[in-house]
Design a protein around this motif. Structure first.
Motif, mmCIF file in Angstrom:
data_model
loop_
_atom_site.group_PDB
_atom_site.id
_atom_site.type_symbol
_atom_site.label_atom_id
_atom_site.label_comp_id
_atom_site.label_asym_id
_atom_site.label_seq_id
_atom_site.Cartn_x
_atom_site.Cartn_y
_atom_site.Cartn_z
ATOM 1 N N UNK A 72 -5.721 7.198 13.122
ATOM 2 C CA UNK A 72 -4.724 7.644 14.100
ATOM 3 C C UNK A 72 -4.542 6.634 15.225
ATOM 4 N N UNK A 73 -5.417 5.630 15.271
ATOM 5 C CA UNK A 73 -5.336 4.594 16.304
ATOM 6 C C UNK A 73 -4.712 3.329 15.735
ATOM 7 N N UNK A 74 -3.563 2.961 16.264
ATOM 8 C CA UNK A 74 -2.915 1.738 15.813
ATOM 9 C C UNK A 74 -3.782 0.511 16.036
ATOM 10 N N UNK A 75 -4.501 0.465 17.173
ATOM 11 C CA UNK A 75 -5.365 -0.678 17.465
ATOM 12 C C UNK A 75 -6.509 -0.774 16.462
ATOM 13 N N UNK A 79 -7.206 -3.776 13.708
ATOM 14 C CA UNK A 79 -8.503 -4.452 13.636
ATOM 15 C C UNK A 79 -9.095 -4.363 12.234
ATOM 16 N N UNK A 80 -8.904 -3.219 11.577
ATOM 17 C CA UNK A 80 -9.377 -3.045 10.201
ATOM 18 C C UNK A 80 -8.714 -4.050 9.272
ATOM 19 N N UNK A 81 -7.401 -4.198 9.380
ATOM 20 C CA UNK A 81 -6.687 -5.110 8.484
ATOM 21 C C UNK A 81 -7.031 -6.567 8.793
ATOM 22 N N UNK A 127 1.420 5.737 8.242
ATOM 23 C CA UNK A 127 2.413 4.818 8.828
ATOM 24 C C UNK A 127 1.735 3.622 9.492
ATOM 25 N N UNK A 128 0.669 3.872 10.263
ATOM 26 C CA UNK A 128 -0.080 2.772 10.868
ATOM 27 C C UNK A 128 -0.539 1.777 9.804
ATOM 28 N N UNK A 129 -1.085 2.311 8.712
ATOM 29 C CA UNK A 129 -1.638 1.445 7.667
ATOM 30 C C UNK A 129 -0.547 0.728 6.880
ATOM 31 N N UNK A 130 0.571 1.390 6.637
ATOM 32 C CA UNK A 130 1.686 0.733 5.962
ATOM 33 C C UNK A 130 2.204 -0.430 6.797
ATOM 34 N N UNK A 131 2.358 -0.201 8.076
ATOM 35 C CA UNK A 131 2.867 -1.243 8.973
ATOM 36 C C UNK A 131 1.927 -2.448 8.990
#
Length: 259
Positions: A72-75, A79-81, A127-131
């Motif tokens: 749920x955290x974009x940041x 960082x994961x990617x 959505x965060x992960x797709x982006x």
């Protein structure tokens, strides 16, 4: 006869990131892909369960990496990617599996907290992960993003309004992205299981009476729950190059429920 040199659903050398990889479908997919030669990172909110999957993979001789993340955290997702790109040297496949459900309730009885939590993890998290996946894959020639939706993203699901809404949203994101990024050679597909024998489904069943449990178990014409092995096998095929012309598809594993 010539010898067969390749196995079906060959993922040898594929660089794969799986969210929600500490249990259920995500863990089964990570272990299967790693056993077939893929380089795998799993991400999850649970350190304990994530490390258990890492240990299981190491014991089988197929090491995988784990990183804690709140989708749920974009940041945290960015960082994961970044971590995945550094450790793997790129990304070929991203499996967006992190998700939650909520206890069955009529729509008007569902709390704000339950609705917000479900949407934030199941839809905004995807959505965060797709982006982030697009930002990694577009400059390197493409890739494949596999989103975990549900049959609840293809039909109604009385008592699970927020979950149903989130999975319909995942289908909308998947289909839209499949068209937007085809020219960048990034494919987007969704896997849509029905009731699968996972910890999440078992936890829900524990809140039901015996008759309701039986009804859920027999919801498909095959009259049983699906298994994580059946779903992970489908994900392995999608992760392989054999699925190269599949894009914007809802890959349904429901035992015939929607037939």
């Amino acid at each position: 006869m010539s010898a067969v040199t390749e196995v079906a659903a060959n993922v040898t050398g594929k660089k794969v990131l799986i969210t929600g990889g500490a249990s259920g479908i995500g863990a089964a997919s990570a272990l299967l892909l790693a056993s077939r030669g893929a380089k795998v990172i799993i991400a999850d909110l649970s350190d304990e369960h994530g490390q258990q999957v890492v240990s299981q993979a190491e014991q089988a001789g197929n090491p995988i990496l784990f990183k804690k993340v709140d989708v749920t955290s974009g940041d945290e997702v960015r960082a994961l990617f970044a971590y995945a790109m550094q450790e793997l040297g790129g990304l070929d496949v991203v499996v967006n599996n992190a998700g939650v459900d909520h206890l069955p309730k009529a729509l008007h009885e569902l709390s704000d907290d339950d609705f917000d939590r479900t949407i934030n993890i199941n839809l905004k998290g995807v959505w965060h992960c797709m982006r982030a996946a697009i930002a990694c894959m577009a400059p390197s020639g493409g890739g494949h993003v596999i989103n975990l939706a549900s049959v609840a993203g293809l039909r109604s699901s009385p008592g699970l309004s927020a979950y149903c809404a989130s999975k319909h949203g995942v289908m909308g994101l998947t289909k839209t992205a499949a068209l937007e990024y085809a020219k960048a050679n990034i494919r987007f597909n969704a896997v849509c299981p029905s009731f699968i024998d996972t910890p999440m489904v078992r936890n829900t069943m524990e809140t039901m009476d015996e008759a309701s449990q039986k009804k859920l178990t027999h919801a498909s014409p095959l009259r049983r729950l699906g298994t994580v092995e059946e779903v992970s096998a489908a994900i392995a095929w999608l992760a392989s190059d054999e699925s190269s012309f599949v894009n914007g598809h809802a890959f349904t594993l429901d035992g015939g429920m929607l037939a």
